[in-house]
Design an enzyme around this catalytic site. Structure first.
Site, PDB file in Angstrom:
ATOM      1  N   ASP A 101       0.768  -1.298  -0.069  1.00  0.00           N
ATOM      2  CA  ASP A 101       0.060  -0.162   0.032  1.00  0.00           C
ATOM      3  C   ASP A 101       0.714   1.402   0.064  1.00  0.00           C
ATOM      4  O   ASP A 101       0.483   2.335   0.483  1.00  0.00           O
ATOM      5  CB  ASP A 101      -1.144  -0.110   1.293  1.00  0.00           C
ATOM      6  CG  ASP A 101      -1.682  -1.453   1.413  1.00  0.00           C
ATOM      7  OD1 ASP A 101      -2.206  -1.637   0.305  1.00  0.00           O
ATOM      8  OD2 ASP A 101      -1.857  -1.679   2.569  1.00  0.00           O
ATOM      9  N   LYS A 136       2.366   2.201  -5.030  1.00  0.00           N
ATOM     10  CA  LYS A 136       2.867   1.850  -6.280  1.00  0.00           C
ATOM     11  C   LYS A 136       2.295   2.202  -7.458  1.00  0.00           C
ATOM     12  O   LYS A 136       2.724   2.546  -8.514  1.00  0.00           O
ATOM     13  CB  LYS A 136       3.450   0.470  -6.258  1.00  0.00           C
ATOM     14  CG  LYS A 136       4.136  -0.161  -5.131  1.00  0.00           C
ATOM     15  CD  LYS A 136       4.406  -1.438  -5.141  1.00  0.00           C
ATOM     16  CE  LYS A 136       3.326  -2.370  -4.655  1.00  0.00           C
ATOM     17  NZ  LYS A 136       2.897  -2.283  -3.067  1.00  0.00           N
ATOM     18  N   GLY A 158      -4.375  -4.247  -4.539  1.00  0.00           N
ATOM     19  CA  GLY A 158      -5.223  -3.239  -5.057  1.00  0.00           C
ATOM     20  C   GLY A 158      -4.603  -1.806  -5.522  1.00  0.00           C
ATOM     21  O   GLY A 158      -3.838  -1.290  -4.506  1.00  0.00           O
ATOM     22  N   HIS A 159      -5.090  -1.400  -6.659  1.00  0.00           N
ATOM     23  CA  HIS A 159      -4.282   0.004  -6.977  1.00  0.00           C
ATOM     24  C   HIS A 159      -5.501   0.820  -7.059  1.00  0.00           C
ATOM     25  O   HIS A 159      -6.411   0.616  -7.776  1.00  0.00           O
ATOM     26  CB  HIS A 159      -3.867  -0.112  -8.437  1.00  0.00           C
ATOM     27  CG  HIS A 159      -2.453  -0.785  -8.213  1.00  0.00           C
ATOM     28  ND1 HIS A 159      -1.474  -1.170  -7.216  1.00  0.00           N
ATOM     29  CD2 HIS A 159      -1.734  -1.308  -9.228  1.00  0.00           C
ATOM     30  CE1 HIS A 159      -0.409  -1.766  -7.396  1.00  0.00           C
ATOM     31  NE2 HIS A 159      -0.418  -1.951  -8.818  1.00  0.00           N
ATOM     32  N   GLN A 214       2.143  -5.894  -3.086  1.00  0.00           N
ATOM     33  CA  GLN A 214       2.368  -5.887  -1.685  1.00  0.00           C
ATOM     34  C   GLN A 214       3.968  -5.286  -1.467  1.00  0.00           C
ATOM     35  O   GLN A 214       3.993  -4.138  -2.109  1.00  0.00           O
ATOM     36  CB  GLN A 214       2.468  -7.457  -1.148  1.00  0.00           C
ATOM     37  CG  GLN A 214       0.913  -8.082  -1.128  1.00  0.00           C
ATOM     38  CD  GLN A 214       0.710  -8.725  -2.516  1.00  0.00           C
ATOM     39  OE1 GLN A 214       1.525  -9.480  -2.986  1.00  0.00           O
ATOM     40  NE2 GLN A 214      -0.537  -8.416  -2.791  1.00  0.00           N
TER      41      GLN A 214
HETATM   42  P1  IMP Z   1      -2.750 -12.645   1.670  1.00  0.00           P
HETATM   43  O1  IMP Z   1      -1.690 -12.063   0.998  1.00  0.00           O
HETATM   44  O2  IMP Z   1      -3.920 -12.331   1.338  1.00  0.00           O
HETATM   45  O3  IMP Z   1      -2.446 -14.150   2.019  1.00  0.00           O
HETATM   46  O4  IMP Z   1      -2.137 -11.774   3.160  1.00  0.00           O
HETATM   47  C1  IMP Z   1      -1.158 -12.124   3.683  1.00  0.00           C
HETATM   48  C2  IMP Z   1      -0.918 -10.671   4.678  1.00  0.00           C
HETATM   49  O5  IMP Z   1      -0.203  -9.849   3.489  1.00  0.00           O
HETATM   50  C3  IMP Z   1      -1.876 -10.034   5.376  1.00  0.00           C
HETATM   51  O6  IMP Z   1      -1.112  -9.371   6.496  1.00  0.00           O
HETATM   52  C4  IMP Z   1      -2.465  -9.024   4.296  1.00  0.00           C
HETATM   53  O7  IMP Z   1      -2.998  -8.033   5.127  1.00  0.00           O
HETATM   54  C5  IMP Z   1      -1.337  -8.791   3.666  1.00  0.00           C
HETATM   55  N1  IMP Z   1      -1.156  -8.093   2.290  1.00  0.00           N
HETATM   56  C6  IMP Z   1      -1.734  -8.956   1.194  1.00  0.00           C
HETATM   57  N2  IMP Z   1      -1.686  -7.976   0.189  1.00  0.00           N
HETATM   58  C7  IMP Z   1      -1.550  -6.804   0.731  1.00  0.00           C
HETATM   59  C8  IMP Z   1      -1.677  -5.603  -0.087  1.00  0.00           C
HETATM   60  O8  IMP Z   1      -1.689  -5.295  -1.030  1.00  0.00           O
HETATM   61  N3  IMP Z   1      -1.499  -4.596   0.815  1.00  0.00           N
HETATM   62  C9  IMP Z   1      -0.914  -4.549   2.049  1.00  0.00           C
HETATM   63  N4  IMP Z   1      -1.003  -5.817   2.719  1.00  0.00           N
HETATM   64  C10 IMP Z   1      -1.324  -6.770   1.816  1.00  0.00           C
END
Ligand code: IMP
Length: 420
Positions: free
Chosen positions: A13, A16, A40-41, A223
């Site tokens: 977040d 990017k 998510g963008h 991420q």
């Molecule tokens: P997962 O990727 O859904 O398995 O989540 C694993 C961890 O990564 C959790 O703490 C989520 O909140 C975090 N996470 C996954 N995708 C994002 C993102 O795009 N932005 C911020 N945190 C993320």
């Protein structure tokens, strides 16, 4: 500048999407190399807001080839909805290319992700519940369903039924979840397959050819560094590798093809989900940063945890990504603060201090931040940085040994200052 990697330098977040959007204007090919709809963008363009999960934001520019690479996991329903959403608003998607080697997130992955989190209770990771972990787990176990499987309806149905025979057992026995209906799901998947088939391509070959032709290629991670499966704050991480090195495996090009690695960091820090967060703000300033920064997740709507800038963690990001420059986003969010603390070291449980990110989880879990208060600028950032804001940026550059090339000063795409 043939290939540039854009990588999140914190916990995701970092903004990017906006930086990719900016650089995409001067690029020919934009590729995502890992992750899935957990990302998510949000891109604000001419007052219109676009929310994308799978498709690189380069799609908003006509003629940019947008690639979803082999390292990604794709939720076919979500991708079809994104394609439809863009087409409905007059944005053509004909230049979208999806790697046949990317894996598909199936409905059982989503169900198992949610059920797994429920079972963990207090120990949960706080995933986005988009099925990311279970889909990557099946990929590693070599039982995943890949995008290229949709090219043949017979293979797809067969794979689908084989997988479901096992996954329904898991759902029922382990997670107390009703079984998924094979026929209904197979029909739905075939519908998605029909829609996605035209986009499937050999994207490794495509990117290689583009680079050979001297085209400018952006490789975009989802991420962020601290959510990296191998180098992040395990187990509170995602199930793929956001760090820059993974751009090569995720797209299918060699490491010698990458020229620049641009890290994107917020001027403060946010984190969603569980896990340690040394610089998390305590007291009323937390809500203030969250409100001003509108820190609510694009994907899940969850409130983000907010912290002051953590230079120990950022120095780690410089190291593991080999950053050549940094984009510092959302500096404007700090504009009203009289003083802005920045974490320069961690104090470990034994009282020693370190400027290097702890290698072991116990040290990281128990460390305390050592802050240096920097003077605030207390006025809006217009076309140039106020002196104190410039000092803030210089402080970051000096601490990291990396130049800050871009500074974000507002939500709209024109609100970015280029520092050369
Ligand atoms: P997962 O990727 O859904 O398995 O989540 C694993 C961890 O990564 C959790 O703490 C989520 O909140 C975090 N996470 C996954 N995708 C994002 C993102 O795009 N932005 C911020 N945190 C993320």
């Amino acid at each position: 500048m043939p290939a540039t990697v854009i990588v999140g330098a914190q916990w995701g977040d970092e903004g990017k999407g906006k930086i990719v959007d900016l650089l995409a204007e001067h690029s020919d090919v934009v590729c995502r190399y890992q992750g899935g709809p957990n990302a998510g963008h949000t891109i604000v363009r001419d007052g219109e807001t676009f929310k994308l999960h799978h498709i690189p934001s380069g799609i908003l520019y006509p003629g940019r080839v947008c690639v979803v690479g082999a390292g990604c996991v794709i939720d076919p329903g979500q991708l079809v909805r994104e394609i439809d959403g863009l087409e409905e608003r007059g944005i053509p998607t004909g230049d979208l290319r999806i790697s046949g080697n990317a894996h598909l997130i199936m409905p059982w992955h989503v169900a198992i992700d949610a059920a797994g989190e429920r079972r963990l209770g207090r120990l949960q990771i706080g995933t986005t519940r988009r099925g990311i972990g279970p889909a990557y787990a099946d990929k590693a176990a070599r039982i995943g369903i890949r995008v290229q499987d949709i090219l043949d309806p017979k293979i797809l149905r067969q794979k689908f039924e084989t997988a479901l025979a096992e996954k329904n057992l898991e759902l029922e026995r382990l997670h107390d979840h009703p079984p998924l209906e094979a026929e209904e799901l197979a029909d739905r998947m075939e519908e998605y397959a029909d829609r996605l088939r035209p986009y499937v391509d050999d994207t490794s070959l495509l990117v290689d050819r583009a680079l050979r032709d001297g085209k400018r290629v952006l490789l975009e991670g989802a991420q962020g560094t601290l959510l990296d499966l191998d180098h992040g704050t395990y187990p509170f991480v995602t199930s793929s590798n956001p760090i820059a090195g993974a751009a090569t495996t995720g797209v299918g090009i060699g490491p010698t093809r990458i020229d620049r690695v641009l890290g994107v960091a917020k001027a403060y820090v946010t984190r969603v989900g569980e896990g340690p967060f040394p610089t998390e703000i305590e007291g009323p300033e937390h809500a203030r940063v969250r409100e001003i920064g509108a820190e609510f997740g694009t994907t899940t709507g969850r409130e983000r945890r907010c912290g002051w800038l953590d230079l120990v963690a950022l120095r780690f990001a410089v190291r593991v990504n080999g950053l050549t420059s940094l984009a510092l986003t959302k500096l404007d969010v700090l504009s009203s603060f009289a003083e802005v603390p920045v974490c320069v070291r961690y104090r470990l449980e034994d009282g020693t201090e370190t400027a290097d990110f702890p290698a072991h989880q116990s040290d990281f879990h128990h460390c305390r931040p050592v802050f240096e208060p920097l003077p605030g600028w207390q006025r809006e950032i217009g076309g140039e940085l106020p002196a104190a804001a410039q000092e803030y940026v210089s402080f970051v550059e000096e601490a990291l040994g990396v130049p800050v090339s871009l500074v974000g000063t507002g939500a709209a795409r024109e609100h970015v200052l280029s520092l050369g």
